[in-house]
Design a protein around this motif. Sequence first.
Motif, PDB file in Angstrom:
ATOM      1  N   SER A   2       2.744   2.812 -26.955  1.00  0.00           N
ATOM      2  CA  SER A   2       1.624   2.404 -26.118  1.00  0.00           C
ATOM      3  C   SER A   2       1.133   1.037 -26.566  1.00  0.00           C
ATOM      4  CB  SER A   2       0.486   3.430 -26.188  1.00  0.00           C
ATOM      5  OG  SER A   2       0.052   3.601 -27.515  1.00  0.00           O
ATOM      6  N   SER A  32       3.816   2.062 -31.155  1.00  0.00           N
ATOM      7  CA  SER A  32       2.603   1.547 -30.516  1.00  0.00           C
ATOM      8  C   SER A  32       2.196   0.212 -31.130  1.00  0.00           C
ATOM      9  CB  SER A  32       1.456   2.552 -30.660  1.00  0.00           C
ATOM     10  OG  SER A  32       1.753   3.714 -29.927  1.00  0.00           O
ATOM     11  N   ASP A  53      -2.533  -0.364 -22.084  1.00  0.00           N
ATOM     12  CA  ASP A  53      -2.635   1.047 -21.697  1.00  0.00           C
ATOM     13  C   ASP A  53      -4.013   1.609 -22.041  1.00  0.00           C
ATOM     14  OD1 ASP A  53       0.115   1.250 -20.873  1.00  0.00           O
ATOM     15  OD2 ASP A  53       0.659   1.332 -22.999  1.00  0.00           O
ATOM     16  N   ALA A 183      -2.426   7.594 -24.918  1.00  0.00           N
ATOM     17  CA  ALA A 183      -1.974   6.549 -23.987  1.00  0.00           C
ATOM     18  C   ALA A 183      -0.489   6.692 -23.708  1.00  0.00           C
ATOM     19  CB  ALA A 183      -2.285   5.169 -24.557  1.00  0.00           C
ATOM     20  N   GLU A 184       0.269   7.043 -24.722  1.00  0.00           N
ATOM     21  CA  GLU A 184       1.709   7.248 -24.511  1.00  0.00           C
ATOM     22  C   GLU A 184       1.960   8.426 -23.561  1.00  0.00           C
ATOM     23  OE1 GLU A 184       5.592   7.413 -27.294  1.00  0.00           O
ATOM     24  OE2 GLU A 184       4.015   8.856 -27.812  1.00  0.00           O
ATOM     25  N   HIS A 187       0.982   7.165 -19.993  1.00  0.00           N
ATOM     26  CA  HIS A 187       1.774   6.044 -19.468  1.00  0.00           C
ATOM     27  C   HIS A 187       3.153   6.015 -20.105  1.00  0.00           C
ATOM     28  CE1 HIS A 187      -1.904   4.508 -17.652  1.00  0.00           C
ATOM     29  NE2 HIS A 187      -2.495   4.709 -18.799  1.00  0.00           N
TER      30      HIS A 187
END
Length: 191
Positions: A2, A32, A53, A183-184, A187
């Motif tokens: 992310s 990330s 993100d 967030a991962e 998205h």
Amino acid sequence: MSDVVVVYHSGYGHTRVIAEAVAQGVERHSGSTCRLIPVEEVDGQWDCLHRADAIIFGAPTYMGSASASFKAFMEATASFYLAQPWRDKLAAGFTNSGCLCGDKLNTLLQMAVFAAQHSMIWVGLDLLPARSSVGRFDGQLNRLGSSLGVMAQSNVEQSPDHAPPAEDRCTAAHLGERVARLAERMHPASG
């Protein structure tokens, strides 16, 4: 994986220490990335914020409210508010003050409402309050007992090298890692 941005203001360096801890937590999550943007430098970084993100906001609490510099950043977003480029991004926040309370909750509430106005999704802290009967927390996270975001406290006579304490920095890193992980999940195509 992310892409997270931490946008923050730090008047005396203590809030910057928390911002750096948040960034370290983001980068603990495999793949990330995190970019730190002081509000004084945001003018050349709007695209970075729009592409992220997640955005994590940070400001010291002065007189029971976010600092004037952070509020100026918030007001500057009015220029793109109607376009909603931050819709469905994750948001989280942290604050620091010299007092144990310092009315920090009000600053986190300001940030959460700001995120909601931009149609963002607020991520709170998933930690129970630390427990201590003698005022020592011995490394426990969330020593100030916040659920909405990270609250840190820095003794004003201490330099940012010594304050905020390790428990607050570790709590900030935990929040950063949590935001990166969520967030991962939201998205997956960005990774």
